[in-house]
Design an enzyme around this catalytic site. Structure first.
Site, PDB file in Angstrom:
ATOM      1  N   GLU A   1     -19.051  -7.402 -23.868  1.00 13.97           N
ATOM      2  CA  GLU A   1     -19.187  -6.035 -23.199  1.00 13.97           C
ATOM      3  C   GLU A   1     -21.373  -6.382 -23.382  1.00 13.97           C
ATOM      4  OE1 GLU A   1     -21.781  -3.047 -23.292  1.00 13.97           O
ATOM      5  OE2 GLU A   1     -19.206  -2.500 -24.085  1.00 13.97           O
TER       6      GLU A   1
ATOM      7  N   ASP B   1     -18.285   2.048 -14.960  1.00 16.73           N
ATOM      8  CA  ASP B   1     -19.072   3.023 -14.573  1.00 16.73           C
ATOM      9  C   ASP B   1     -18.668   2.476 -13.810  1.00 16.73           C
ATOM     10  OD1 ASP B   1     -21.440   3.798 -13.142  1.00 16.73           O
ATOM     11  OD2 ASP B   1     -22.721   3.450 -14.870  1.00 16.73           O
TER      12      ASP B   1
ATOM     13  N   LYS C   1     -23.581   4.979  -6.174  1.00 15.78           N
ATOM     14  CA  LYS C   1     -25.001   4.625  -4.880  1.00 15.78           C
ATOM     15  C   LYS C   1     -24.668   3.336  -4.267  1.00 15.78           C
ATOM     16  CE  LYS C   1     -28.163   7.334  -7.078  1.00 15.78           C
ATOM     17  NZ  LYS C   1     -29.465   7.630  -8.051  1.00 15.78           N
TER      18      LYS C   1
END
Length: 202
Positions: free
Chosen positions: A58, A108, A112
């Site tokens: 993580e 995620d 962009k």
């Protein structure tokens, strides 16, 4: 147990760790979760699968420390939590062909262009994941973003993964699936989750 890939923490590896020394016989069924978040899946896995070992990576330090503390309190000796970037740490922590399964849940998508380098499922990482799995090993991928799922299945199959459900197809939720913290919310609200179950060819 928690390690870190930050400069001030004790993880400087030239060789992959001796996971047999850490886990004993469980190291023969070693699995990896990249991005464990709040630890819903990792902690449930450790409780449900005492015959397997899981390393959970993580990037967010606070989340990693919290999951590690919970694992210690609950006596989950088959779970190790490591704080850092999975793209950097995975090839340092594991030898090629050494993992029985890799779990990637809700990464995620980083749409962009300037953030593209942060995206987990790119061509380089797809090949790396394939190489870390043992023959027949499973990649368990889940996302709530349909576009990301459709791009991921094309990229992962092109890297050499075999799709259990057929080329380009998504999997139904297995009855014994352990949901992540985030996925629990989606199951309650009915929000769709796109699942891939891919194998390294035997």
């Amino acid at each position: 147990m928690i390690f870190s890939d930050d400069d001030d923490a004790p993880l400087a590896l030239d060789l992959a760790p001796d996971w047999t020394a850490r886990f004993g016989p469980l190291a023969g069924r070693l699995e990896l979760e990249i991005g464990c978040g709040h630890g819903g899946f990792a902690l449930a896995f450790a409780r449900a699968h005492a015959d397997r070992a899981l390393v959970a990576i993580e990037q967010r330090r606070a989340f990693a420390r919290d999951v590690a503390a919970k694992a210690e309190r609950r006596g989950h000796g088959n779970l190790v939590v490591i704080q850092g970037d999975g793209r950097i740490l995975a090839p340092r922590l594991f030898r090629a062909g050494s993992l029985a399964a890799i779990h990637v849940h809700f990464p995620d998508p980083w749409w962009k262009r300037r953030h593209g380098r942060r995206r987990l499922v790119d061509d380089r990482m797809s090949s790396l994941l394939l190489g870390l799995l043992a023959p027949g090993g499973l990649l368990d991928f889940r996302t709530d973003v349909e576009r990301y799922a459709r791009e991921a299945v094309v990229r992962l199959e092109a890297a050499g993964f075999a799709n259990e459900c057929g080329p380009g197809a998504f999997a139904e939720r297995p009855p014994d699936e352990l949901p992540s913290t985030r996925e629990k919310r989606y199951l309650e609200t009915g929000q769709p989750v796109w699942r891939l179950r891919l194998r390294r060819p035997a």
